[in-house]
Write a protein that holds these residues in place. Structure first.
Motif, mmCIF file in Angstrom:
data_model
loop_
_atom_site.group_PDB
_atom_site.id
_atom_site.type_symbol
_atom_site.label_atom_id
_atom_site.label_comp_id
_atom_site.label_asym_id
_atom_site.label_seq_id
_atom_site.Cartn_x
_atom_site.Cartn_y
_atom_site.Cartn_z
ATOM 1 N N TRP A 174 0.831 -1.201 0.000
ATOM 2 C CA TRP A 174 0.000 0.000 0.000
ATOM 3 C C TRP A 174 0.864 1.249 0.000
ATOM 4 O O TRP A 174 2.051 1.209 0.340
ATOM 5 C CB TRP A 174 -0.946 0.012 1.189
ATOM 6 C CG TRP A 174 -0.289 0.150 2.539
ATOM 7 C CD1 TRP A 174 -0.031 1.313 3.214
ATOM 8 C CD2 TRP A 174 0.181 -0.908 3.383
ATOM 9 N NE1 TRP A 174 0.575 1.042 4.418
ATOM 10 C CE2 TRP A 174 0.710 -0.307 4.547
ATOM 11 C CE3 TRP A 174 0.208 -2.297 3.271
ATOM 12 C CZ2 TRP A 174 1.265 -1.052 5.598
ATOM 13 C CZ3 TRP A 174 0.757 -3.039 4.293
ATOM 14 C CH2 TRP A 174 1.273 -2.424 5.451
ATOM 15 N N THR A 175 0.244 2.359 -0.398
ATOM 16 C CA THR A 175 0.932 3.648 -0.450
ATOM 17 C C THR A 175 0.002 4.724 0.088
ATOM 18 O O THR A 175 -1.078 4.941 -0.473
ATOM 19 C CB THR A 175 1.333 4.009 -1.896
ATOM 20 O OG1 THR A 175 2.115 2.952 -2.441
ATOM 21 C CG2 THR A 175 2.129 5.302 -1.915
ATOM 22 N N PRO A 176 0.366 5.413 1.157
ATOM 23 C CA PRO A 176 -0.502 6.474 1.677
ATOM 24 C C PRO A 176 -0.512 7.690 0.754
ATOM 25 O O PRO A 176 0.502 8.023 0.133
ATOM 26 C CB PRO A 176 0.139 6.822 3.030
ATOM 27 C CG PRO A 176 1.572 6.443 2.870
ATOM 28 C CD PRO A 176 1.582 5.239 1.970
ATOM 29 N N ASP A 177 -1.669 8.320 0.642
ATOM 30 C CA ASP A 177 -1.760 9.595 -0.064
ATOM 31 C C ASP A 177 -2.387 10.679 0.826
ATOM 32 O O ASP A 177 -2.572 11.817 0.397
ATOM 33 C CB ASP A 177 -2.554 9.462 -1.372
ATOM 34 C CG ASP A 177 -3.941 8.867 -1.188
ATOM 35 O OD1 ASP A 177 -4.661 9.292 -0.263
ATOM 36 O OD2 ASP A 177 -4.310 7.966 -1.971
ATOM 37 N N THR B 74 -4.014 7.827 8.520
ATOM 38 C CA THR B 74 -3.451 7.708 7.188
ATOM 39 C C THR B 74 -4.440 6.961 6.300
ATOM 40 O O THR B 74 -5.253 6.179 6.780
ATOM 41 C CB THR B 74 -2.119 6.921 7.191
ATOM 42 O OG1 THR B 74 -2.343 5.619 7.741
ATOM 43 C CG2 THR B 74 -1.055 7.635 8.001
ATOM 44 N N SER B 75 -4.367 7.211 5.008
ATOM 45 C CA SER B 75 -5.166 6.444 4.051
ATOM 46 C C SER B 75 -4.504 6.503 2.687
ATOM 47 O O SER B 75 -3.634 7.340 2.432
ATOM 48 C CB SER B 75 -6.611 6.958 3.978
ATOM 49 O OG SER B 75 -6.664 8.250 3.417
ATOM 50 N N GLY B 76 -4.917 5.584 1.827
ATOM 51 C CA GLY B 76 -4.355 5.536 0.491
ATOM 52 C C GLY B 76 -4.769 4.268 -0.234
ATOM 53 O O GLY B 76 -5.712 3.584 0.170
ATOM 54 N N ALA B 77 -4.050 3.938 -1.298
ATOM 55 C CA ALA B 77 -4.393 2.800 -2.140
ATOM 56 C C ALA B 77 -3.623 1.559 -1.705
ATOM 57 O O ALA B 77 -2.472 1.639 -1.277
ATOM 58 C CB ALA B 77 -4.076 3.107 -3.593
ATOM 59 N N ASN C 203 -1.298 13.743 -3.241
ATOM 60 C CA ASN C 203 -0.947 13.550 -1.834
ATOM 61 C C ASN C 203 -1.334 14.750 -0.977
ATOM 62 O O ASN C 203 -1.210 15.907 -1.413
ATOM 63 C CB ASN C 203 0.557 13.312 -1.688
ATOM 64 C CG ASN C 203 1.000 11.972 -2.234
ATOM 65 O OD1 ASN C 203 0.181 11.092 -2.490
ATOM 66 N ND2 ASN C 203 2.304 11.799 -2.415
ATOM 67 N N SER C 204 -1.799 14.466 0.232
ATOM 68 C CA SER C 204 -2.124 15.506 1.207
ATOM 69 C C SER C 204 -1.593 15.063 2.567
ATOM 70 O O SER C 204 -2.235 14.296 3.266
ATOM 71 C CB SER C 204 -3.642 15.741 1.270
ATOM 72 O OG SER C 204 -3.955 16.705 2.261
ATOM 73 N N PHE C 205 -0.399 15.521 2.895
ATOM 74 C CA PHE C 205 0.240 15.206 4.163
ATOM 75 C C PHE C 205 0.328 16.492 4.983
ATOM 76 O O PHE C 205 1.100 17.393 4.648
ATOM 77 C CB PHE C 205 1.633 14.613 3.939
ATOM 78 C CG PHE C 205 1.645 13.395 3.046
ATOM 79 C CD1 PHE C 205 0.645 12.432 3.138
ATOM 80 C CD2 PHE C 205 2.660 13.210 2.122
ATOM 81 C CE1 PHE C 205 0.654 11.302 2.319
ATOM 82 C CE2 PHE C 205 2.686 12.079 1.304
ATOM 83 C CZ PHE C 205 1.670 11.125 1.404
#
Length: 276
Positions: free
Chosen positions: A74-77, A90-93, A136-138
């Motif tokens: 997985w990869t967080p965005d 955190t969240s992502g695909a 991305n939104s960090f």
């Protein structure tokens, strides 16, 4: 063995920033690839962590009986950490390798426990191979705040505020229809719904809900609020009446953010079907 334990503890170490949370999640993903899900989830999960598979179950209990597969990546965005530095999301695909690849989105809630990040909530929703990249939104907290004293009464009162907010949301939807969501969404809010790529933005979310749902009701199971008083989550069961005269139940996790006017708005929502 000692070297492995030391490395894991260091990787999860938190300095209260979103950057440190993203580092912990990167090390978590690497641990899955190297040692398998069972070992990685056991190392990175809090003792009371919940994973939705699809219904909520204790993470350590669940993975004790699962094979140590290494096919999940997985990869967080998206990532946020509370201004108290002890609570993050955190969240992502994600992708599951195999004879045929499976795709979806995940959401994880983390807490800083004894100086390191530990997973407390993990939930995912599947969809087809994504066609649209997500920017991305960090986000780092703008300041630091943590009350000097926070006893059981104060914690319970804070939790009750979140529960009341969700009850109000359900009541407004029942009275005014799905469009009532608009009053509870941040402009950059996100929705993760099975079968769909992430829906980002208040207007797009309201349009999506209006196109899919006739009505929805929420039964909250529990809630928790960061000690910084700016972020909170709820989880429970949602019953959706579709516009196609079908009904379906979902487990959900919602992330709330406190606004300058002291109201709580939704910044992220994820749904996954309950076990049949």
């Amino acid at each position: 063995m000692a070297a492995t334990i030391t490395l894991g503890a260091y990787a999860q170490r938190t300095d209260g920033t979103t950057k440190s949370l993203l580092k912990a999640e990167q090390e978590f993903a690497e641990a899955v690839a190297k040692n398998g899900e069972r070992s990685a989830f056991n190392s990175f999960s809090a003792n009371n962590a919940l994973v939705f598979r699809p219904n909520p179950v204790n993470a350590k209990t669940y993975f004790a009986n699962e094979p140590g597969t290494k096919d999940l990546s997985w990869t967080p965005d998206y990532a946020r950490v509370s201004r108290s530095g002890d609570w993050g999301v955190t969240s992502g695909a994600y992708v599951v390798e195999g004879a045929s690849k499976a795709y979806g989105e995940y959401l994880s809630v983390w807490k800083a426990i004894n100086g390191k990040w530990e997973l407390v909530i993990d939930i995912g929703a599947s969809h087809n191979k994504p066609l649209h990249p997500v920017v991305n939104s960090f986000v780092e907290a703008k300041d630091y705040f943590k009350p000097q004293f926070l006893g059981p009464k104060q914690i319970a009162a804070g939790k009750e505020i979140i529960l009341t907010t969700e009850k109000t949301l359900s009541a407004m939807i029942k009275s005014h229809g799905i469009g009532a969501f608009g009053g509870f969404l941040n402009p950059d809010s996100r929705v993760i719904f099975p079968g769909y790529e992430p829906i980002i933005g208040k207007d797009k979310i309201v349009a999506f809900y209006n196109s899919v749902m006739e009505r929805v009701t929420y039964k909250t199971t529990d809630a928790d609020k960061a000690t910084g008083g700016d972020l909170a989550y709820t989880y429970g069961v949602a019953t959706v009446d579709y516009r196609t005269d079908l009904k379906e139940t979902f487990n959900y996790v919602f992330i709330y953010e406190r606004q300058p006017d002291r109201n709580w708005n939704l910044i992220e929502q994820i749904y996954t079907p309950t076990a049949k």
